[in-house]
Scaffold this motif. Sequence first.
Motif, mmCIF file in Angstrom:
data_model
loop_
_atom_site.group_PDB
_atom_site.id
_atom_site.type_symbol
_atom_site.label_atom_id
_atom_site.label_comp_id
_atom_site.label_asym_id
_atom_site.label_seq_id
_atom_site.Cartn_x
_atom_site.Cartn_y
_atom_site.Cartn_z
ATOM 1 N N TRP A 134 0.925 -1.046 0.032
ATOM 2 C CA TRP A 134 -0.088 0.020 0.159
ATOM 3 C C TRP A 134 0.756 1.388 -0.011
ATOM 4 C CZ3 TRP A 134 -5.579 -0.052 0.515
ATOM 5 C CH2 TRP A 134 -5.982 -1.052 0.697
ATOM 6 N N LYS A 146 -4.002 3.716 -1.276
ATOM 7 C CA LYS A 146 -4.186 2.745 -2.172
ATOM 8 C C LYS A 146 -3.337 1.547 -2.289
ATOM 9 C CE LYS A 146 -5.965 4.287 -6.159
ATOM 10 N NZ LYS A 146 -6.131 4.789 -7.620
ATOM 11 N N ASP A 150 0.148 -6.081 -5.604
ATOM 12 C CA ASP A 150 -0.089 -7.406 -4.651
ATOM 13 C C ASP A 150 0.926 -8.229 -4.611
ATOM 14 O OD1 ASP A 150 0.016 -8.711 -7.210
ATOM 15 O OD2 ASP A 150 -2.124 -8.598 -7.423
ATOM 16 N N PHE A 182 -6.242 -9.737 -2.776
ATOM 17 C CA PHE A 182 -6.871 -8.613 -3.064
ATOM 18 C C PHE A 182 -6.433 -8.213 -4.642
ATOM 19 C CE2 PHE A 182 -7.980 -6.216 1.048
ATOM 20 C CZ PHE A 182 -8.460 -7.259 1.559
ATOM 21 N N LYS A 183 -7.312 -7.514 -5.206
ATOM 22 C CA LYS A 183 -6.957 -6.855 -6.540
ATOM 23 C C LYS A 183 -6.406 -5.573 -6.178
ATOM 24 C CE LYS A 183 -9.054 -5.407 -10.961
ATOM 25 N NZ LYS A 183 -10.138 -5.281 -11.737
ATOM 26 N N GLU A 184 -5.454 -5.320 -7.083
ATOM 27 C CA GLU A 184 -4.714 -3.834 -6.919
ATOM 28 C C GLU A 184 -5.710 -2.830 -7.317
ATOM 29 O OE1 GLU A 184 -1.406 -3.927 -9.817
ATOM 30 O OE2 GLU A 184 -0.254 -5.247 -8.428
ATOM 31 N N ALA A 186 -7.323 -1.334 -4.634
ATOM 32 C CA ALA A 186 -8.284 -1.353 -3.563
ATOM 33 C C ALA A 186 -7.987 -0.199 -2.568
ATOM 34 C CB ALA A 186 -8.199 -2.514 -2.481
ATOM 35 N N THR A 187 -8.699 0.527 -1.760
ATOM 36 C CA THR A 187 -8.653 1.843 -1.232
ATOM 37 C C THR A 187 -8.899 1.658 0.182
ATOM 38 O OG1 THR A 187 -10.768 2.766 -1.568
ATOM 39 C CG2 THR A 187 -8.993 3.020 -3.170
ATOM 40 N N ARG A 202 -12.336 -0.473 0.841
ATOM 41 C CA ARG A 202 -13.197 -0.798 -0.330
ATOM 42 C C ARG A 202 -12.285 -1.492 -1.441
ATOM 43 N NH1 ARG A 202 -15.187 4.537 0.444
ATOM 44 N NH2 ARG A 202 -17.456 4.525 0.934
ATOM 45 N N GLY A 203 -12.631 -2.752 -1.884
ATOM 46 C CA GLY A 203 -12.016 -3.326 -2.930
ATOM 47 C C GLY A 203 -12.587 -4.729 -3.636
ATOM 48 N N ARG A 211 -16.611 -8.636 -3.920
ATOM 49 C CA ARG A 211 -16.503 -7.137 -3.723
ATOM 50 C C ARG A 211 -16.692 -6.708 -2.568
ATOM 51 N NH1 ARG A 211 -18.836 -4.946 -9.433
ATOM 52 N NH2 ARG A 211 -17.259 -6.304 -10.875
#
Length: 218
Positions: A134, A146, A150, A182-184, A186-187, A202-203, A211
């Motif tokens: 992150w 963000k 990953d 997680f998918k890149e 995410a916030t 969120r992500g 999701r």
Amino acid sequence: MTVTASRGRSAVVTLVIAVLALALPTGPAGAQAAKAYRGTASVVVDTYDYCGGKFGGDLRFAGTSRYRAAARLITSARQSTGGRIERNPFHWEFYVGKIGAVGSFQLGSSTIVTSSGRDIAGNLRDPRLLLGYWVTGRSGTSWSGKLVDDHRGEGASFNHFWAQTPLVPCRNLGSIVNLHSFKEGATISGRVSSGGAAFTVRGATYDGLYRFRIDFSG
């Protein structure tokens, strides 16, 4: 903990949320927690599968699960090694539920892994490697950022969600608890101060099956 689920018109919720234990895990070995914020996370997870379409294979919405679980944010000094330092105002790790149980989450800003003590030419080098996940920033008590890497390519993903996953997609042949990276993109956003922390994550998972939104206060 109470769980509610809503279903799509032709979909069955494949994610079965188990009751999450209130006991929380300790951080990874070697992590020195300067401060721990204990609280509760409210979680919403939208589930998808690839069983849609006339012949299957199309992504479709399968349902929504909502639940609350004990959670903990751990903050400490930024990690650094080999002349590199993580791109965050502090090192942080965030855990929701009992790690490894259905519905649990694990997040971390960075980690240090051990590689070979020599490079490809045989020269000596620092065997410790800093992997940043992150990038976050802080202004006063406001904090946001963000997930930028990953590190799945290195086999060193750390940010995970655990879910009940079918053994064979679109077939009722049993299921197992499996982790989903997680998918890149995410916030995380909210506030962190000496007196408490409150933020939202969120992500989505890399495979596109989940999701999520996590609201934490502690």
